[in-house]
Write an enzyme that holds these catalytic residues in place. Sequence first.
Site, PDB file in Angstrom:
ATOM      1  N   HIS A  68     150.829   4.251  43.159  1.00 21.70           N
ATOM      2  CA  HIS A  68     151.547   4.852  42.030  1.00 21.70           C
ATOM      3  C   HIS A  68     150.836   6.116  41.547  1.00 21.70           C
ATOM      4  CE1 HIS A  68     153.044   4.462  37.633  1.00 21.70           C
ATOM      5  NE2 HIS A  68     153.942   5.088  38.351  1.00 21.70           N
ATOM      6  N   ASN A  88     151.290   2.086  32.346  1.00 22.13           N
ATOM      7  CA  ASN A  88     152.582   1.974  31.659  1.00 22.13           C
ATOM      8  C   ASN A  88     152.672   0.741  30.775  1.00 22.13           C
ATOM      9  OD1 ASN A  88     153.745   4.371  32.337  1.00 22.13           O
ATOM     10  ND2 ASN A  88     154.668   3.601  34.221  1.00 22.13           N
ATOM     11  N   SER A 112     157.540   2.934  39.563  1.00 21.86           N
ATOM     12  CA  SER A 112     156.840   2.869  38.271  1.00 21.86           C
ATOM     13  C   SER A 112     157.001   1.499  37.648  1.00 21.86           C
ATOM     14  CB  SER A 112     157.436   3.845  37.267  1.00 21.86           C
ATOM     15  OG  SER A 112     157.591   5.093  37.803  1.00 21.86           O
ATOM     16  N   GLU A 167     147.302   4.447  40.925  1.00 22.00           N
ATOM     17  CA  GLU A 167     147.181   2.986  40.830  1.00 22.00           C
ATOM     18  C   GLU A 167     147.533   2.378  42.190  1.00 22.00           C
ATOM     19  OE1 GLU A 167     148.300   2.026  36.156  1.00 22.00           O
ATOM     20  OE2 GLU A 167     149.942   2.205  37.572  1.00 22.00           O
TER      21      GLU A 167
HETATM   22  P1  NAI Z   1     163.763  12.257  41.713  1.00 23.20           P
HETATM   23  O1  NAI Z   1     165.118  11.846  41.276  1.00 23.20           O
HETATM   24  O2  NAI Z   1     163.208  13.585  41.301  1.00 23.20           O
HETATM   25  O3  NAI Z   1     163.710  12.215  43.329  1.00 23.20           O
HETATM   26  C1  NAI Z   1     164.235  11.161  44.107  1.00 23.20           C
HETATM   27  C2  NAI Z   1     164.634  11.722  45.463  1.00 23.20           C
HETATM   28  O4  NAI Z   1     164.950  10.629  46.323  1.00 23.20           O
HETATM   29  C3  NAI Z   1     165.853  12.642  45.412  1.00 23.20           C
HETATM   30  O5  NAI Z   1     165.547  13.887  46.011  1.00 23.20           O
HETATM   31  C4  NAI Z   1     166.916  11.870  46.216  1.00 23.20           C
HETATM   32  O6  NAI Z   1     167.781  12.714  46.958  1.00 23.20           O
HETATM   33  C5  NAI Z   1     166.037  11.036  47.156  1.00 23.20           C
HETATM   34  N1  NAI Z   1     166.677   9.829  47.673  1.00 23.20           N
HETATM   35  C6  NAI Z   1     167.553   8.997  47.056  1.00 23.20           C
HETATM   36  N2  NAI Z   1     167.879   7.995  47.882  1.00 23.20           N
HETATM   37  C7  NAI Z   1     167.209   8.182  49.050  1.00 23.20           C
HETATM   38  C8  NAI Z   1     167.136   7.458  50.280  1.00 23.20           C
HETATM   39  N3  NAI Z   1     167.830   6.340  50.466  1.00 23.20           N
HETATM   40  N4  NAI Z   1     166.335   7.943  51.235  1.00 23.20           N
HETATM   41  C9  NAI Z   1     165.630   9.098  51.066  1.00 23.20           C
HETATM   42  N5  NAI Z   1     165.665   9.814  49.922  1.00 23.20           N
HETATM   43  C10 NAI Z   1     166.435   9.358  48.923  1.00 23.20           C
HETATM   44  O7  NAI Z   1     162.796  11.067  41.284  1.00 23.20           O
HETATM   45  P2  NAI Z   1     161.226  11.130  40.978  1.00 23.20           P
HETATM   46  O8  NAI Z   1     161.005  11.445  39.553  1.00 23.20           O
HETATM   47  O9  NAI Z   1     160.565  11.947  42.042  1.00 23.20           O
HETATM   48  O10 NAI Z   1     160.831   9.580  41.164  1.00 23.20           O
HETATM   49  C11 NAI Z   1     160.706   8.986  42.429  1.00 23.20           C
HETATM   50  C12 NAI Z   1     159.996   7.660  42.311  1.00 23.20           C
HETATM   51  O11 NAI Z   1     158.702   7.858  41.728  1.00 23.20           O
HETATM   52  C13 NAI Z   1     160.692   6.626  41.436  1.00 23.20           C
HETATM   53  O12 NAI Z   1     160.466   5.352  41.979  1.00 23.20           O
HETATM   54  C14 NAI Z   1     159.987   6.787  40.097  1.00 23.20           C
HETATM   55  O13 NAI Z   1     160.053   5.629  39.305  1.00 23.20           O
HETATM   56  C15 NAI Z   1     158.567   7.037  40.568  1.00 23.20           C
HETATM   57  N6  NAI Z   1     157.706   7.760  39.617  1.00 23.20           N
HETATM   58  C16 NAI Z   1     158.213   8.791  38.865  1.00 23.20           C
HETATM   59  C17 NAI Z   1     157.391   9.466  37.966  1.00 23.20           C
HETATM   60  C18 NAI Z   1     157.919  10.598  37.156  1.00 23.20           C
HETATM   61  O14 NAI Z   1     157.296  10.925  36.142  1.00 23.20           O
HETATM   62  N7  NAI Z   1     159.007  11.228  37.549  1.00 23.20           N
HETATM   63  C19 NAI Z   1     155.974   9.083  37.799  1.00 23.20           C
HETATM   64  C20 NAI Z   1     155.526   8.065  38.703  1.00 23.20           C
HETATM   65  C21 NAI Z   1     156.385   7.402  39.555  1.00 23.20           C
END
Ligand code: NAI
Length: 381
Positions: free
Chosen positions: A139, A189, A118, A151
């Site tokens: 994105h 954003n 993000s 995006e």
């Molecule tokens: P989350 O914390 O729900 O999920 C992240 C996952 O990645 C976890 O299940 C974790 O175990 C796993 N993980 C951590 N290190 C890892 C590795 N080295 N290899 C494989 N898996 C690994 O996070 P979320 O909310 O799903 O966000 C993920 C990405 O998406 C981030 O970059 C965030 O900025 C982006 N994003 C999030 C949004 C949101 O509203 N939550 C919206 C748009 C983008």
Amino acid sequence: MLEIIGILGGGAMGRGIAQVALQNNKSVIVYDVMPNAAEIIIKHLTATFDFLMAKDKITNDQKNEYLGNLKIVDSMQKLADCDLIIEAIIEDLQLKKTVFNDLSKVLKSAAIVCSNTSSFSLTAIASAYKDPSRCLGLHFFNPAPVMPLVEIIPAYQTDPLLVEQLKAEMTQWKKTPVVAKDTPGFIVNRIARPFYSEALRIYEENLATKEDIDLAMRQIGGFKMGPFELMDFIGHDVNFSVTNSVWQATFYDPKYKPSLSQQKLVEAGFLGRKSNRGFYTYGADSNVQNLESTPMEKLKPIFDRIITVLINEAYDALYWQLADPEDIELAMTKGVNYPKGLLAWGKEIGLENIKSRMDALHNAYKEERYRCSQYLSRYSG
Ligand code: NAI
């Protein structure tokens, strides 16, 4: 053809993106480091497909086909056959770079390697991969299966052909792709910042209550939620960290300076709906008021001020060519559900009015934060 989709990270976003890909008949391989990843991810997606079946959105055969096309793996090596990789691990730049570096040893040269970040520079992330020309940002918005916008963000090094290929692929996935420059906050954003920051500023100056600010934006602007309701919904930790990262990444442009009152909520752990308390209180002690009795004369200046700064920001994005005008409009209506595109809204109000309101704010406060976009200064007359 992009047939095999690899997803790194099976959290909120990774699972949502996996669902979208499965429902577009792709083979999906998810790799996550959490213990019991397979169990957790399959449980979640099965529950989602059951829910869609109960609502007659998909059949039992479709559910079985989707789950049959899903593989959860316990090592990155097992992503070797993927055509398209979407990285959705936690938002940590060093970790993302390590993962891109590790992927260099695993993926075929034709693979397209995307990050769902993000806030980070795609150029920085791509530099960690063996062939940065194959990397770019993709994105999605939360929840990915519901929000149409995606995006596409080419890094400095990206092969331009990949942008076209991903646009076509996302259209096939029934998404609305827009192309954004690799600049802080991309389109949504960045342009959305004043919706929160200007509301917080009015509230901190005690010019209006949070209830009236929310009401003004809903009632006059037609926004689905007011800024305080929306920040509570998103979570103050997430919202504050996006603001903070845009502010830092723009070398501390005062336009994006975070708010102290939001920082206090984060420090207190009052993160919004998820902790039953943010600006409002939820649950049994709820103080959410639905009084709609504030007179229009009081609400109108609140709405005018917030919409003015938002429109100024959208025209500034246009001035710096962060995206095409059509994409700026699509981004705000399809990514964050704005009732209208901000560029069109500006024309409706009159660009000369927006300019004179910005100049009035700038004169009153003498702060850089209220500088009028060059676009309006040059072209509004
Ligand atoms: P989350 O914390 O729900 O999920 C992240 C996952 O990645 C976890 O299940 C974790 O175990 C796993 N993980 C951590 N290190 C890892 C590795 N080295 N290899 C494989 N898996 C690994 O996070 P979320 O909310 O799903 O966000 C993920 C990405 O998406 C981030 O970059 C965030 O900025 C982006 N994003 C999030 C949004 C949101 O509203 N939550 C919206 C748009 C983008």
